[in-house]
Design a protein around this motif. Structure first.
Motif, PDB file in Angstrom:
ATOM      1  N   LEU A 159       0.837  -1.219   0.000  1.00 51.51           N
ATOM      2  CA  LEU A 159       0.000   0.000   0.000  1.00 51.51           C
ATOM      3  C   LEU A 159       0.866   1.262   0.000  1.00 51.51           C
ATOM      4  CD1 LEU A 159      -2.923  -0.921   2.466  1.00 51.51           C
ATOM      5  CD2 LEU A 159      -3.009  -0.813  -0.032  1.00 51.51           C
ATOM      6  N   TRP A 172      -7.077  12.826  -6.573  1.00 53.17           N
ATOM      7  CA  TRP A 172      -8.544  12.711  -6.529  1.00 53.17           C
ATOM      8  C   TRP A 172      -9.218  14.080  -6.706  1.00 53.17           C
ATOM      9  CZ3 TRP A 172      -5.655   9.861  -2.803  1.00 53.17           C
ATOM     10  CH2 TRP A 172      -5.704   8.477  -2.967  1.00 53.17           C
ATOM     11  N   LEU A 229      -9.227  16.534  -4.740  1.00 53.63           N
ATOM     12  CA  LEU A 229      -9.940  16.831  -3.496  1.00 53.63           C
ATOM     13  C   LEU A 229     -10.085  18.334  -3.267  1.00 53.63           C
ATOM     14  CD1 LEU A 229      -8.144  14.184  -1.218  1.00 53.63           C
ATOM     15  CD2 LEU A 229     -10.391  13.974  -2.312  1.00 53.63           C
ATOM     16  N   TYR A 244     -17.179  17.609   2.138  1.00 51.40           N
ATOM     17  CA  TYR A 244     -16.514  18.271   3.272  1.00 51.40           C
ATOM     18  C   TYR A 244     -17.502  19.168   4.019  1.00 51.40           C
ATOM     19  CZ  TYR A 244     -11.981  16.971   1.166  1.00 51.40           C
ATOM     20  OH  TYR A 244     -10.909  16.292   0.652  1.00 51.40           O
ATOM     21  N   ILE A 268      -2.996   2.622   9.177  1.00 47.78           N
ATOM     22  CA  ILE A 268      -4.067   2.623  10.192  1.00 47.78           C
ATOM     23  C   ILE A 268      -4.445   1.217  10.660  1.00 47.78           C
ATOM     24  CG2 ILE A 268      -5.076   4.830   9.540  1.00 47.78           C
ATOM     25  CD1 ILE A 268      -7.394   3.144   8.292  1.00 47.78           C
ATOM     26  N   ALA A 296     -12.236   9.256   6.314  1.00 44.64           N
ATOM     27  CA  ALA A 296     -13.067   9.406   5.116  1.00 44.64           C
ATOM     28  C   ALA A 296     -12.417   8.715   3.924  1.00 44.64           C
ATOM     29  CB  ALA A 296     -13.278  10.896   4.804  1.00 44.64           C
ATOM     30  N   GLU A 297     -13.210   7.958   3.182  1.00 45.30           N
ATOM     31  CA  GLU A 297     -12.775   7.381   1.900  1.00 45.30           C
ATOM     32  C   GLU A 297     -11.473   6.588   2.044  1.00 45.30           C
ATOM     33  OE1 GLU A 297     -14.634   7.565  -0.777  1.00 45.30           O
ATOM     34  OE2 GLU A 297     -16.033   9.185  -0.319  1.00 45.30           O
ATOM     35  N   TYR A 307     -12.161   1.228   2.532  1.00 41.86           N
ATOM     36  CA  TYR A 307     -12.310   0.226   1.476  1.00 41.86           C
ATOM     37  C   TYR A 307     -10.964  -0.245   0.913  1.00 41.86           C
ATOM     38  CZ  TYR A 307     -12.858   4.772  -0.904  1.00 41.86           C
ATOM     39  OH  TYR A 307     -12.726   6.071  -1.311  1.00 41.86           O
ATOM     40  N   LEU A 309      -8.726  -1.461   2.860  1.00 39.82           N
ATOM     41  CA  LEU A 309      -8.177  -2.426   3.825  1.00 39.82           C
ATOM     42  C   LEU A 309      -8.507  -3.864   3.481  1.00 39.82           C
ATOM     43  CD1 LEU A 309      -8.762  -0.481   7.140  1.00 39.82           C
ATOM     44  CD2 LEU A 309      -6.879  -0.327   5.492  1.00 39.82           C
TER      45      LEU A 309
HETATM   46  C1  LIG Z   1      -9.185   8.706  -1.202  1.00 43.11           C
HETATM   47  S1  LIG Z   1      -7.928   9.317  -0.136  1.00 43.11           S
HETATM   48  C2  LIG Z   1      -8.942  10.120   1.089  1.00 43.11           C
HETATM   49  C3  LIG Z   1      -8.433  11.473   1.481  1.00 43.11           C
HETATM   50  C4  LIG Z   1      -9.230  12.190   2.576  1.00 43.11           C
HETATM   51  N1  LIG Z   1      -9.607  11.324   3.663  1.00 43.11           N
HETATM   52  C5  LIG Z   1     -10.441  12.865   2.021  1.00 43.11           C
HETATM   53  O1  LIG Z   1     -11.539  12.283   2.042  1.00 43.11           O
HETATM   54  O2  LIG Z   1     -10.314  13.994   1.554  1.00 43.11           O
HETATM   55  C6  LIG Z   1      -7.444   7.865   0.753  1.00 43.11           C
HETATM   56  C7  LIG Z   1      -6.121   8.035   1.497  1.00 43.11           C
HETATM   57  O3  LIG Z   1      -5.992   6.923   2.391  1.00 43.11           O
HETATM   58  C8  LIG Z   1      -4.617   6.581   2.463  1.00 43.11           C
HETATM   59  N2  LIG Z   1      -4.544   5.197   2.949  1.00 43.11           N
HETATM   60  C9  LIG Z   1      -4.953   4.071   2.323  1.00 43.11           C
HETATM   61  N3  LIG Z   1      -4.730   3.001   3.090  1.00 43.11           N
HETATM   62  C10 LIG Z   1      -4.166   3.450   4.233  1.00 43.11           C
HETATM   63  C11 LIG Z   1      -3.682   2.816   5.420  1.00 43.11           C
HETATM   64  N4  LIG Z   1      -3.755   1.492   5.570  1.00 43.11           N
HETATM   65  N5  LIG Z   1      -3.169   3.596   6.389  1.00 43.11           N
HETATM   66  C12 LIG Z   1      -3.088   4.950   6.246  1.00 43.11           C
HETATM   67  N6  LIG Z   1      -3.519   5.605   5.146  1.00 43.11           N
HETATM   68  C13 LIG Z   1      -4.042   4.861   4.156  1.00 43.11           C
HETATM   69  C14 LIG Z   1      -4.122   6.771   1.032  1.00 43.11           C
HETATM   70  O4  LIG Z   1      -2.725   6.959   0.960  1.00 43.11           O
HETATM   71  C15 LIG Z   1      -4.904   8.007   0.599  1.00 43.11           C
HETATM   72  O5  LIG Z   1      -4.142   9.175   0.760  1.00 43.11           O
END
Ligand SMILES: C[S@@+](CC[C@H](N)C(=O)[O-])C[C@H]1O[C@@H](n2cnc3c(N)ncnc32)[C@H](O)[C@@H]1O
Length: 214
Positions: A31, A45, A47, A57, A124, A139-140, A143, A145
């Motif tokens: 990842l 994305w 954002l 947001y 995480i 947020a976002e 999925y 994981l």
């Molecule tokens: C789609 S972005 C969401 C950004 C933000 N939360 C938002 O909604 O504006 C998903 C983020 O989750 C991070 N991510 C994915 N798996 C993760 C993990 N296991 N631990 C920490 N971060 C993770 C990715 O690197 C990415 O930057």
């Protein structure tokens, strides 16, 4: 069914579910590489500019009870776009963003120069910061994981991050959010106090608010 949108989403979930067959350490290593590659261009994305993201947001912030939040955590913060919104709304708070991509965090630091905002490189699934927060956002992100044990592990970790009475805000696409949030729905350490399901957008989403017991 919106076939154009749902087929790529099914393949996306299958990819990340396959990765989750690995150990958490190996999954985390892949990842890290994947999300550094994904962030090869700024704001992958959109954002910071996409109307849908900005609407999400606004909906999320509009759901929060007015409280003097002191410590805020955003997990999966990407380049710190929402973190910057948080810093503007809660200038008194210490804010921490965590993400698995170092490259995203470099941009998050450049975007958020306030002394009270910090960013940590962490996964995480396995990270336990040893600190507690009165407001936590996720947020976002869930999925990515994959299979249920990783989701359960991360969900338990999120609940444990809260101070008594602290709030956890989960934002994911609807109806998938019902699956992604199910371990929190069943977690005796928190209670769901509010949920907004927005079906007006082209990609419906849910914002759920959980509160830790006092
Ligand atoms: C789609 S972005 C969401 C950004 C933000 N939360 C938002 O909604 O504006 C998903 C983020 O989750 C991070 N991510 C994915 N798996 C993760 C993990 N296991 N631990 C920490 N971060 C993770 C990715 O690197 C990415 O930057």
């Amino acid at each position: 069914m919106n076939v154009v949108r749902e087929i790529p989403e099914v393949m996306h979930r299958a990819l990340f579910r396959t990765l989750s067959l690995l150990t958490p350490q190996k999954q985390g290593a892949i990842l890290r590489g994947y999300f550094d590659w994904w962030h090869r261009k700024p704001d992958p994305w959109a954002l910071g500019t996409d109307g849908y993201e900005l609407h999400k947001y606004k909906t999320t912030l509009g759901l929060l009870p007015a409280r003097p939040y002191k410590r805020i955590l955003e997990v999966g913060c990407s380049e710190g776009v929402f973190t910057r919104e948080l810093a503007a709304v809660y200038p008194q708070a210490e804010i921490t963003g965590i993400d698995i991509s170092q490259r995203a965090l470099e941009r998050a630091r450049a975007r958020n120069t306030a002394a009270k905002v910090e960013f940590l490189h962490a996964n995480i699934v396995t990270h336990r910061p040893g600190r507690h927060f009165d407001l936590v956002f996720c947020a976002e992100t869930l999925y990515y994981l994959g299979r249920p044990d990783r989701l359960r592990q991360a969900s338990a970790g999120l609940g444990e991050l809260l101070v008594p009475g602290g709030l956890l805000v989960m934002v994911h696409p609807w109806p998938e959010a019902a699956r992604l949030h199910r371990y929190l729905d069943a977690d005796p350490a928190v209670v769901k106090i509010d949920e907004v399901v927005d079906t007006t957008a082209h990609r419906p989403f849910s914002v759920s608010l959980y509160q830790a017991h006092q």
